[in-house]
Design a protein around this motif. Sequence first.
Motif, short mmCIF file in Angstrom:
data_model
loop_
_atom_site.label_atom_id
_atom_site.label_comp_id
_atom_site.label_asym_id
_atom_site.label_seq_id
_atom_site.Cartn_x
_atom_site.Cartn_y
_atom_site.Cartn_z
N GLU A 88 -19.35 32.09 -57.98
CA GLU A 88 -19.59 30.81 -58.73
C GLU A 88 -18.57 29.54 -58.27
N LEU A 89 -17.65 29.75 -57.35
CA LEU A 89 -16.88 28.92 -57.03
C LEU A 89 -17.57 27.87 -55.95
N THR A 90 -17.45 26.77 -55.93
CA THR A 90 -17.98 25.67 -55.02
C THR A 90 -17.23 25.95 -53.81
N PRO A 91 -17.92 25.58 -52.73
CA PRO A 91 -17.48 25.73 -51.35
C PRO A 91 -15.80 25.29 -51.21
N ILE A 92 -15.59 24.11 -51.88
CA ILE A 92 -14.11 23.40 -51.59
C ILE A 92 -13.32 24.32 -52.64
N GLU A 93 -13.75 24.79 -54.04
CA GLU A 93 -12.97 25.42 -54.56
C GLU A 93 -12.70 27.07 -53.88
N ALA A 94 -13.49 27.36 -53.22
CA ALA A 94 -13.41 28.79 -52.42
C ALA A 94 -12.35 28.55 -51.27
N VAL A 95 -12.47 27.54 -50.60
CA VAL A 95 -11.64 27.21 -49.51
C VAL A 95 -10.17 27.07 -49.95
N ARG A 96 -10.09 26.45 -50.94
CA ARG A 96 -8.64 26.14 -51.91
C ARG A 96 -8.06 27.43 -52.26
N ALA A 97 -8.91 28.36 -52.87
CA ALA A 97 -8.48 29.51 -53.20
C ALA A 97 -8.04 30.62 -52.06
N ALA A 98 -8.98 30.51 -51.13
CA ALA A 98 -8.44 31.17 -49.92
C ALA A 98 -7.19 31.00 -49.47
N LEU A 99 -6.97 29.40 -49.28
CA LEU A 99 -5.78 29.28 -48.42
C LEU A 99 -4.54 29.56 -49.36
N ARG A 100 -4.89 29.45 -50.75
CA ARG A 100 -3.59 30.01 -51.57
C ARG A 100 -3.14 31.42 -51.50
N ALA A 101 -4.60 32.10 -51.30
CA ALA A 101 -4.26 33.82 -51.28
C ALA A 101 -3.82 34.25 -50.03
N VAL A 102 -4.00 33.38 -48.98
CA VAL A 102 -3.32 34.06 -47.74
C VAL A 102 -2.22 33.39 -47.47
N PHE A 103 -1.57 32.26 -47.93
CA PHE A 103 -0.31 32.00 -47.59
C PHE A 103 0.65 32.38 -48.56
N ALA A 104 0.16 32.69 -49.86
CA ALA A 104 0.93 33.45 -50.78
C ALA A 104 1.57 34.58 -50.28
N ALA A 105 0.71 35.25 -49.48
CA ALA A 105 1.06 36.55 -48.94
C ALA A 105 1.82 36.59 -47.70
N MET A 106 2.08 35.38 -47.14
CA MET A 106 2.62 35.27 -45.69
C MET A 106 4.12 35.61 -46.07
N PRO A 107 4.76 36.47 -45.11
CA PRO A 107 5.95 36.95 -45.37
C PRO A 107 6.78 35.55 -44.75
N GLU A 108 8.07 35.41 -45.13
CA GLU A 108 8.86 34.29 -44.94
C GLU A 108 9.23 33.91 -43.51
N ALA A 109 9.38 34.96 -42.82
CA ALA A 109 9.61 34.99 -41.26
C ALA A 109 8.38 34.21 -40.45
N ASP A 110 7.13 34.63 -41.14
CA ASP A 110 5.88 34.01 -40.64
C ASP A 110 5.89 32.45 -40.82
N LYS A 111 6.19 32.28 -42.19
CA LYS A 111 6.43 30.93 -42.67
C LYS A 111 7.41 29.82 -41.63
N GLU A 112 8.32 30.59 -41.31
CA GLU A 112 9.17 29.89 -40.55
C GLU A 112 8.76 29.53 -39.08
N ARG A 113 7.99 30.47 -38.44
CA ARG A 113 7.53 30.46 -37.21
C ARG A 113 6.39 29.30 -37.02
N ASP A 114 5.47 29.39 -38.35
CA ASP A 114 4.40 28.41 -38.51
C ASP A 114 5.11 26.98 -38.57
#
Length: 202
Positions: A88-114
Motif C-alpha cells: 500500500e506504500l507509494t514508491p517514494i514511501e517505500a524507498v524512504r522506508a527502505a533507506l531507514r530500515a537499512v541504515f538503522a541496522a548499519m553498525p557504527e563502524a560501517d557508518k564511519e567508513r561510509d
Amino acid sequence: MRSVPDGSAPVLGLRERKKAKTRAAIREHAMRLFREQGYAETTVDQIADAAEVSPSTFFRYFPTKEDVVLHDEFDLLLMAAFRGQPVELTPIEAVRAALRAVFAAMPEADKERDRERRQLVRDVPELRMAVLDEYTRSLRLLAGLIAERYGLAENELRVRVFAGAMVGVALATLDIEEEQSLPDVLDVLDKGFALLDAGLPL
C-alpha cells in the motif's frame, strides 16, 4: 542478501565468507593507504601488497582503483528492503522506508567508513566525476525495482522519469551534505524525497 523485515543475516557458505573477508581486507587497506599517502599517490600494487593478495586478485574484486571507493555494498540490502515494503506504500514511501530500515541496522563502524568514503569522493575530482556514472547505474536499478513492484516495463517513460527524479534528489544532496554525519545525510535525503512526494512545492 539479508532479510530486512526481521533483521536476520544471510547464511553464507565458506567460499562466500572467504570472498567477503578478502573484499573487506582490500577495501580496509586501500582506505588506510588513501588516508596516509593520498588517493592519487596510492597504487593498486601497494593496496594488493598491504592486503596480502596479488594484483590480479585485486582486479577480480574491484575492476579499478576507483571502484574500491565507489562500490556500494548496500545496494542488495536496499533492494531487499524495498521489495519487503507493504504494497500500500507509494514508491517514494517505500524507498524512504527502505533507506531507514537499512541504515538503522548499519553498525557504527560501517557508518564511519561510509562517512570517510563520502569525504574522499568530495576531495578527489576524478572520484567526484566517476560517482555521476554510479548515479546512472542507480537510475537503472531503481527503474527496474519500480517496474517489478508495479508490473510495468522498465523502459517505460514514466518509470524512467520517476526513477530519474528519485536519483536527482540524491544527486542534489551531494553539495549539501558537506561534513555531515550519516544520520544527517539520511535526514536530508528523506526531506528531499518528502518534497518530491509533495509535488516539489516552492
